[in-house]
Design a protein around this motif. Structure first.
Motif, mmCIF file in Angstrom:
data_model
loop_
_atom_site.group_PDB
_atom_site.id
_atom_site.type_symbol
_atom_site.label_atom_id
_atom_site.label_comp_id
_atom_site.label_asym_id
_atom_site.label_seq_id
_atom_site.Cartn_x
_atom_site.Cartn_y
_atom_site.Cartn_z
ATOM 1 N N ARG A 115 31.819 47.579 -12.768
ATOM 2 C CA ARG A 115 31.229 48.884 -13.083
ATOM 3 C C ARG A 115 29.766 48.657 -13.452
ATOM 4 O O ARG A 115 29.467 47.826 -14.313
ATOM 5 C CB ARG A 115 31.994 49.492 -14.253
ATOM 6 C CG ARG A 115 31.669 50.930 -14.541
ATOM 7 C CD ARG A 115 32.677 51.494 -15.548
ATOM 8 N NE ARG A 115 32.466 52.913 -15.784
ATOM 9 C CZ ARG A 115 31.808 53.397 -16.833
ATOM 10 N NH1 ARG A 115 31.309 52.593 -17.748
ATOM 11 N NH2 ARG A 115 31.652 54.714 -16.978
ATOM 12 N N ARG A 161 26.315 59.029 -15.072
ATOM 13 C CA ARG A 161 25.273 58.594 -14.136
ATOM 14 C C ARG A 161 25.311 59.404 -12.855
ATOM 15 O O ARG A 161 24.276 59.874 -12.381
ATOM 16 C CB ARG A 161 25.458 57.099 -13.842
ATOM 17 C CG ARG A 161 24.264 56.472 -13.169
ATOM 18 C CD ARG A 161 23.064 56.454 -14.100
ATOM 19 N NE ARG A 161 21.888 55.872 -13.458
ATOM 20 C CZ ARG A 161 20.908 56.597 -12.918
ATOM 21 N NH1 ARG A 161 20.969 57.916 -12.932
ATOM 22 N NH2 ARG A 161 19.867 55.995 -12.368
ATOM 23 N N LEU A 162 26.478 59.604 -12.304
ATOM 24 C CA LEU A 162 26.532 60.313 -11.020
ATOM 25 C C LEU A 162 26.363 61.824 -11.199
ATOM 26 O O LEU A 162 26.031 62.526 -10.246
ATOM 27 C CB LEU A 162 27.816 59.976 -10.252
ATOM 28 C CG LEU A 162 27.830 58.553 -9.673
ATOM 29 C CD1 LEU A 162 29.058 58.311 -8.822
ATOM 30 C CD2 LEU A 162 26.573 58.263 -8.859
ATOM 31 N N ASP A 173 32.704 60.313 -10.814
ATOM 32 C CA ASP A 173 31.762 60.922 -9.868
ATOM 33 C C ASP A 173 31.043 62.137 -10.440
ATOM 34 O O ASP A 173 30.295 62.809 -9.731
ATOM 35 C CB ASP A 173 32.474 61.291 -8.562
ATOM 36 C CG ASP A 173 33.494 62.412 -8.737
ATOM 37 O OD1 ASP A 173 33.705 62.872 -9.880
ATOM 38 O OD2 ASP A 173 34.098 62.832 -7.718
ATOM 39 N N VAL A 193 31.410 53.836 -6.867
ATOM 40 C CA VAL A 193 32.415 54.904 -6.855
ATOM 41 C C VAL A 193 32.955 55.176 -5.450
ATOM 42 O O VAL A 193 34.136 55.451 -5.287
ATOM 43 C CB VAL A 193 31.826 56.197 -7.482
ATOM 44 C CG1 VAL A 193 32.752 57.387 -7.256
ATOM 45 C CG2 VAL A 193 31.577 55.977 -8.958
ATOM 46 N N TYR A 194 32.097 55.078 -4.457
ATOM 47 C CA TYR A 194 32.507 55.555 -3.140
ATOM 48 C C TYR A 194 32.788 54.468 -2.116
ATOM 49 O O TYR A 194 33.425 54.723 -1.110
ATOM 50 C CB TYR A 194 31.447 56.499 -2.556
ATOM 51 C CG TYR A 194 31.333 57.783 -3.325
ATOM 52 C CD1 TYR A 194 32.340 58.745 -3.249
ATOM 53 C CD2 TYR A 194 30.238 58.040 -4.136
ATOM 54 C CE1 TYR A 194 32.246 59.923 -3.969
ATOM 55 C CE2 TYR A 194 30.128 59.222 -4.848
ATOM 56 C CZ TYR A 194 31.136 60.160 -4.759
ATOM 57 O OH TYR A 194 31.050 61.315 -5.467
ATOM 58 N N ALA A 197 22.037 51.771 -14.484
ATOM 59 C CA ALA A 197 21.813 51.163 -13.162
ATOM 60 C C ALA A 197 21.375 52.243 -12.174
ATOM 61 O O ALA A 197 21.655 53.430 -12.382
ATOM 62 C CB ALA A 197 23.099 50.499 -12.681
ATOM 63 N N TRP A 212 25.610 52.939 -8.488
ATOM 64 C CA TRP A 212 26.750 53.754 -8.913
ATOM 65 C C TRP A 212 27.468 54.381 -7.725
ATOM 66 O O TRP A 212 28.689 54.491 -7.693
ATOM 67 C CB TRP A 212 26.279 54.838 -9.888
ATOM 68 C CG TRP A 212 26.272 54.322 -11.296
ATOM 69 C CD1 TRP A 212 25.219 53.805 -11.976
ATOM 70 C CD2 TRP A 212 27.397 54.254 -12.162
ATOM 71 N NE1 TRP A 212 25.609 53.408 -13.228
ATOM 72 C CE2 TRP A 212 26.938 53.677 -13.380
ATOM 73 C CE3 TRP A 212 28.735 54.603 -12.048
ATOM 74 C CZ2 TRP A 212 27.794 53.464 -14.459
ATOM 75 C CZ3 TRP A 212 29.584 54.393 -13.120
ATOM 76 C CH2 TRP A 212 29.112 53.822 -14.312
ATOM 77 N N THR A 213 26.696 54.817 -6.748
ATOM 78 C CA THR A 213 27.303 55.416 -5.559
ATOM 79 C C THR A 213 28.160 54.384 -4.843
ATOM 80 O O THR A 213 29.286 54.667 -4.444
ATOM 81 C CB THR A 213 26.202 55.931 -4.611
ATOM 82 O OG1 THR A 213 25.370 56.805 -5.362
ATOM 83 C CG2 THR A 213 26.788 56.662 -3.436
ATOM 84 N N ASP A 271 25.113 51.441 -17.516
ATOM 85 C CA ASP A 271 24.907 52.883 -17.651
ATOM 86 C C ASP A 271 23.632 53.359 -16.953
ATOM 87 O O ASP A 271 23.594 54.442 -16.384
ATOM 88 C CB ASP A 271 24.822 53.262 -19.138
ATOM 89 C CG ASP A 271 26.146 53.043 -19.836
ATOM 90 O OD1 ASP A 271 27.186 53.040 -19.135
ATOM 91 O OD2 ASP A 271 26.140 52.850 -21.065
ATOM 92 N N GLY A 301 31.112 59.349 -15.958
ATOM 93 C CA GLY A 301 30.628 60.420 -15.096
ATOM 94 C C GLY A 301 29.175 60.753 -15.304
ATOM 95 O O GLY A 301 28.585 61.510 -14.539
ATOM 96 N N GLN A 357 23.957 62.874 -12.649
ATOM 97 C CA GLN A 357 22.498 63.013 -12.544
ATOM 98 C C GLN A 357 22.022 63.055 -11.108
ATOM 99 O O GLN A 357 20.820 63.141 -10.853
ATOM 100 C CB GLN A 357 21.814 61.838 -13.273
ATOM 101 C CG GLN A 357 22.046 61.866 -14.775
ATOM 102 C CD GLN A 357 21.694 60.544 -15.443
ATOM 103 O OE1 GLN A 357 21.408 59.556 -14.772
ATOM 104 N NE2 GLN A 357 21.733 60.536 -16.768
ATOM 105 N N ARG A 358 22.958 62.989 -10.157
ATOM 106 C CA ARG A 358 22.522 63.048 -8.757
ATOM 107 C C ARG A 358 21.800 64.373 -8.514
ATOM 108 O O ARG A 358 22.241 65.431 -8.988
ATOM 109 C CB ARG A 358 23.736 62.942 -7.829
ATOM 110 C CG ARG A 358 24.234 61.529 -7.710
ATOM 111 C CD ARG A 358 25.436 61.461 -6.815
ATOM 112 N NE ARG A 358 26.626 62.022 -7.447
ATOM 113 C CZ ARG A 358 27.788 62.143 -6.830
ATOM 114 N NH1 ARG A 358 27.905 61.785 -5.566
ATOM 115 N NH2 ARG A 358 28.832 62.631 -7.466
ATOM 116 N N LEU A 368 21.090 54.869 -9.157
ATOM 117 C CA LEU A 368 22.125 55.735 -8.567
ATOM 118 C C LEU A 368 22.797 55.066 -7.371
ATOM 119 O O LEU A 368 23.993 55.238 -7.155
ATOM 120 C CB LEU A 368 21.503 57.059 -8.108
ATOM 121 C CG LEU A 368 21.417 58.143 -9.176
ATOM 122 C CD1 LEU A 368 20.773 59.397 -8.603
ATOM 123 C CD2 LEU A 368 22.806 58.477 -9.731
#
Ligand SMILES: [Zn+2]
Lengths: 95, 1017
Positions: free
Chosen positions: A29, B906-907, B723, A43-44, A34, A39-40, A32, B904, B909-910, A36
């Motif tokens: 993970r 960080r994402l 997400d 998660v994806y 890092a 993080w993307t 906090d 949730g 903030q997209r 985007l």
């Protein structure tokens, strides 16, 4: 149906378990703050390895512990399993 | 017991076979009354009665007889049972004859003998390979015409329409060694394992165990093979504490790690109970440490013109009908074989008094022990010949075969027709590799065996006998013994006790005398210029050699494409007899060797499993467990109408004096808002959280801050997925510094628990926090309304004044004389309390509150009124927390803490999730003040209202109610840009499915008591 070795309960049928993606050691993970993009990816995006893989599984209908299973995604052979860092040690395990 | 019928079993031998002639069973086929004996299958009994035509084929509705004698039979499919007991597509060869059995033929209209659609045989030139695909690329306007015709003709059998009256069950079993197949190899393996003390399960798809030893005339140790079988079974049965014998049980699938599914047709067992007694079928879930496959081999038919007539039968099947059932499948027979073993048919048929006119064999100058023996008894051996065509009668079947000379793949007619009503054919044997190959093993082609062998890299499961490609009974028995002992050792057991002795076999035994001339590959006899019949490869799906050639010509050159385009092997038999011939023909067309073509994928199940067996006990009320609130009984007595919500049975409303749902809900809402109401909230998810890091943990899973929550206070929280989308909302009560009681929504209780466990175990094992679900441990009632404090005061000595127990406060102590936690929280917008008591006190709590509240006008209300009040108050719920909404979308953006991190964050903030134009929560009221706004409506701009779809959409209506407290219908919805852009303006709520449109004004989503003065009172 696969038999998955729960480090705490022993081998149990796959229907007792739920799958949770790759071993967090290989797929950590992000911090906090890092980017985007990191993080993307976290998660994806998932690798779909052919052959040997380290996966996160949960003994959902048993002790409810998450742990890591080493499994061949082609033959479904399970080489072993181990608790996550910081998890309670299985009873009787050699230290 | 037997009804009068036609001449009794004209094709039954006076003696021989393993049937009990002392008892007669009566049965019906297509309305005719027939008889048979215990030991018969439906197929053998039909043949005994001279019934040769049993089915019409799938595509051309051609008349078909019985071709095989077991699971491989592609054509003898019938519908079993009458009334509600109706099972289509059942193999007559695997159906044990029972007294009173009723069977019907399929795919025929109006009758089996005269089928209207068989005229398509004339039109079959218009139904080539890929017929359906080609039909549906014709102009679509033709489809409605073709559709009904195709539908009448297509399909196999008819589905039952009434619920199945029989019971089915699942059972789990564990064993050291599972042996599949109880022929000679399987019986040896099972005995070998059992003698070592292994827990053994021996399963065989046939009702009578013994495999080929029942079907062939074989002598072991100087006795009939069946005597050896009986001894072996007796020995196994005597170890019934360790050995389970499962006759009539088909192991249908190999799954991972020694897991096997087996369908047990209990009513097909020789000792079957009467219909309606006990389960009809049982699906076994077998976990085996080791498995021995002794599944035998399947004989291949020969492909030649007119090979689908009733009376054209596999040679092994013809022998089995004679030897096992004492039935003569014909009176005058020709044997057509491409290998020596086929010749043994000659002697068995002759022994049964059937005249064997000739053996036709494509190989030139055939010499060998069996062919020579055939010549010696005076049978014409026509080596270097093939059968080029057949002739026959639509219902009586085969009447004659046309002889052709055969040389180097070419053929010339001899001009001779041989009269025969039985043609016993054999194109060789294919090992039954289905179970072996199901988990990915790749069978390898063997040029000597002319068949696929097991994958040498995928052993164990141990394989023995015909399925391993082994020939000769002695070798089969020895291999069975070895496989059984290997399995025992591999299972980690010791080899103990004396191994079972291998019985001595007569040197004269046909399987032992060896072959003189090797088998010739003959995948299809050429089609003569003037042939009367088609060359069928797959007689269940009506696929011919020409179809395969055509498919190849049209570019379907891989075996998987060929299968889908022609339907080869796609029937209920999965091409057991046809696949190898089909892919050999494809290889020929491609000009490549067979291994280059490969096999199609072997899929589970090996043979069809009934839906009943798959469902097992999980039907009707046993389909899923039902969860009832601890106060269910008390609510039922109060007249509750219950509703299924997930696993829960939940009171929906409490009608009085014939009230409708709408009337009852309106009364419940108004009474609650005027006086006091009570509702069961035991359904909410409850999680007990303890540990020094409890508040820190909440801080990391909710968007809002928790460190400042004092002991004795409750806070609302919203948690997100990683997400950035809302996962769930609820409250947390801080009972102590290190103790929090969390609630979740009913629907998400399990998901939230899993989410929290994942976070703790995977992300933050360093946090000192423990979680336990207490949903079932607590019963909870919410009392709401201006008189709720008065009611609470009546039932407790606790100080419940506004000062002592303010909004979002909690207190602990006796309520109604029961140990309770009282939280002052509100979902309705009224002054309200949630009273939690240990689950066992739930019933008492409901009853005591009901009694105490009577004087105050207390009404019980259900989930419907609860929903109405939360919409009026503008609280979000499941319809808003739909997995696509952020805190900002829900109007909860201000709760998002900027001072801490949480799941949730960080994402969230997209940029796209920060877009002010995202659909956000708004309130909607009808412009006319009375028309309901249906939930699920799409919101569109007024200027688009008259346009045809598609119309640009601005959002949707998520929840709606009649708004009894505010006097007009209200709704919640999401609109692009939210209130900031739309407040006070009008949009249209369109519901194109119902053709309705409602003009709605956009307002803030708090219709009732927007300033919260009532809940804070
Ligand atoms: Zn476990």
């Amino acid at each position: 149906m696969m038999l998955i070795p729960c480090p705490w309960c022993g081998p149990r049928p796959r229907v007792d378990f739920s799958y949770g993606g790759p071993d967090p050691a290989d797929h950590p993970r992000p911090a906090d703050d890092a980017p985007l993009e990191a993080w993307t990816r976290y998660v994806y995006e998932r690798d779909t390895p052919k052959g040997s893989a380290r996966e996160l599984w949960r003994h959902a209908a048993g002790c409810r512990q998450w742990f890591v299973v080493e499994r061949d995604t082609v033959t479904h052979e399970v080489a072993g399993s181990h608790p996550l860092p910081g998890a309670p040690r299985p009873v009787g395990e050699d230290l | 017991m037997s009804a009068p019928g036609p001449a009794r079993q004209p094709h039954r031998l006076g003696s021989g076979g393993h049937i009990d002639r002392s008892r007669t069973l009566s049965f019906r086929f297509d309305g005719c009354s027939l008889t048979g004996h215990p030991g018969d299958t439906l197929a053998s009994a039909l043949l005994a009665n001279g019934v040769r035509l049993v089915a019409r084929s799938f595509k051309y509705h051609r008349p078909r007889g019985i071709q095989g004698e077991g699971a491989e039979d592609p054509s003898g499919l019938v519908a079993l049972g009458r009334g509600d007991r109706h099972e289509p597509n059942t193999r007559a060869t695997l159906t044990t004859l029972t007294d009173g059995l009723v069977a019907r033929s399929q795919n025929r209209w109006p009758s089996l003998r005269w089928d209207a659609a068989a005229l398509t045989a004339v039109a079959s030139a218009f139904m080539p390979a890929g017929f359906y695909y080609k039909t549906f690329i014709t102009p679509p306007q033709v489809w409605p015409l073709a559709g009904p015709i195709l539908r009448r003709m297509a399909g196999m059998g008819r589905s039952p329409t009434a619920p199945d009256p029989d019971r089915y069950e699942h059972r789990t079993a564990h064993c050291d060694v599972l042996v599949v197949g109880a022929g000679p190899a399987g019986l040896m393996a099972a005995q070998a394992a059992a003698r070592c003390g292994a827990r053994v399960i021996l399963a065989d798809e046939r009702a009578w165990m013994g495999g080929c030893l029942l079907k062939e005339k074989t002598r072991l140790d100087g006795r009939p093979g069946t005597a050896w079988v009986a001894d072996a079974l007796e020995e196994l049965a005597s170890r019934d504490d360790r050995v389970t014998l499962l006759p009539a049980t088909t192991v249908t699938g190999q799954h991972d790690h020694g897991f096997w599914l087996a369908a047990d047709r209990i009513y097909d067992r020789p000792d079957a109970p009467a219909a309606g007694e006990g389960p009809r079928q049982r699906l076994w879930h077998i976990r085996a440490t080791q498995t021995v496959l002794a599944t035998g081999a399947i004989e291949r038919p020969l492909v030649f013109a007119g090979n689908d007539r009733a009376g054209v039968m596999l040679a092994g099947a013809a022998r089995a009908f004679v030897n096992q059932y004492g039935v003569t499948p014909g009176r005058r027979a020709v044997v057509f074989t491409s290998h020596d073993e086929g010749y043994r048919t000659v002697f068995d048929l002759r022994g049964a008094g059937i005249e064997v006119v000739a053996v036709v064999d494509p190989r030139p100058e055939v010499r060998g022990p069996l062919p020579d023996r055939a010549r010696a008894v005076g049978v014409r051996v026509l080596d270097g010949h093939v059968i080029g065509d057949t002739r026959g009668h639509p219902t009586r079947g085969l009447e004659g075969v046309a002889l052709h000379r055969y040389h180097d793949g070419g053929m010339v007619p001899v001009g001779e027709w041989i009269e025969a009503d039985l043609l016993a054919m054999s194109g060789g044997w294919s090992p039954t590799l289905h179970l072996h190959a199901q988990t990915g093993a790749r069978p390898v082609w063997d040029d000597d065996l002319l068949a696929f062998r097991p994958d040498p890299w995928r052993m164990p499961p141990w394989m023995a006998g015909g399925c391993a490609g082994t020939r000769g009974l002695d070798a089969v028995l020895r291999q069975g013994l070895e496989a059984g002992r290997n399995a025992v050792e591999a299972a980690g057991l010791r080899l103990t006790g004396a191994p079972p002795p291998v019985p001595a076999i007569d040197r004269d035994e046909p399987s032992e005398v060896g072959e003189g001339t090797p088998q010739a590959p003959l995948w299809a006899v050429p089609k003569p210029a003037m042939a009367g019949g088609k060359r069928f490869v797959d007689i269940q799906d009506d696929v011919t050699a020409e179809d395969i050639a055509l498919a190849h010509q049209e570019g379907f050159a891989t075996v998987e494409h060929l299968k889908r385009y022609t339907a080869l092997g796609m029937g209920t038999d999965q091409g057991k007899t046809s696949n190898v011939n089909g892919l050999a023909l494809l290889a020929e067309a491609r000009g490549e060797p067979i291994p280059m073509v490969g096999t199609t994928t072997f899929r589970v199940p090996y043979t069809p499993i009934t839906m009943g067996a798959l469902a097992g006990e999980s039907v009707g009320p046993r389909f899923a467990p039902v969860r009832r609130s601890p106060m269910h009984e008390a609510q039922a007595e109060a007249g509750a109408v219950f509703q299924t919500v997930g696993p829960w049975l939940r009171p929906r409303y409490f009608p009085r004096d014939g009230e409708t749902l709408a009337e009852a809900v309106r009364r419940e809402v108004l009474a609650t808002r005027a006086n006091v109401g009570m509702v069961d909230v035991s359904f909410l998810g409850k999680i007990d959280i303890q540990g020094p890091d409890a508040a820190e943990f909440l801080n990391r899973v909710y968007i809002n801050g928790w460190k400042s929550l004092p002991v004795g206070r409750v806070r609302y929280g919203l948690m997100l997925r990683e997400d950035g989308m809302a996962l769930d909302d609820g409250t947390c009560a801080r009972l102590a510094e290190d103790h929090v009681a969390m609630t979740t929504t009913t629907a998400n209780a399990g998901r939230v628990m899993a989410h929290l466990e994942h976070a703790l175990q995977v992300h933050w094992p360093d946090l000192d926090v423990r979680l336990v679900s207490t949903t079932d441990a607590w019963a909870a009632v919410a009392i709401a309304g201006p008189k709720s404090r008065q009611l609470l005061d009546l039932v407790t000595d606790l100080d419940v004044s506004n000062e002592a127990l303010p909004f979002m406060g909690l207190t602990v102590g006796p309520v109604c004389g029961l140990p309770a936690r009282v939280f002052r929280i509100s979902f309705s917008g009224e002054l309200a309390y949630e009273i939690n008591v240990p689950a066992g006190y739930g019933d008492a709590l409901w009853r005591r509150l009901t009694q105490a509240g009577a004087a105050l006008g207390l009404v019980p209300y259900g989930s419907e009124a609860l929903g109405v009040m939360r919409i009026e108050k503008g609280h979000v719920a499941g319809a808003e927390l739909d997995g696509r909404t952020t805190p900002h979308d829900l109007g909860l953006g201000r709760m998002v803490s900027t001072k801490k991190s949480f799941i949730g964050k960080r994402l969230l903030q997209r940029p796209a999730l920060q877009d002010p134009d995202r659909p956000a929560l708004v309130g909607l009221v009808p412009e006319d003040g009375r028309t309901a706004i249906p939930a699920g409506s799409q919101l569109i701009a007024t200027e688009h209202a008259a346009e045809a779809v598609p119309i640009p959409m601005l959002g949707h209506v998520s929840s709606a109610c009649s708004g009894p407290s505010v006097g007009h219908p209200v709704a919640l919805g999401f609109l692009k840009g939210g209130l900031a852009r739309w407040e006070g303006q009008t949009v249209v709520a369109a519901y194109p499915l119902k053709g309705t449109q409602v003009r709605a004004r956009v307002v803030p989503p708090h219709f009732h008591d927007p300033d919260g003065s009532r809940q804070n009172a």
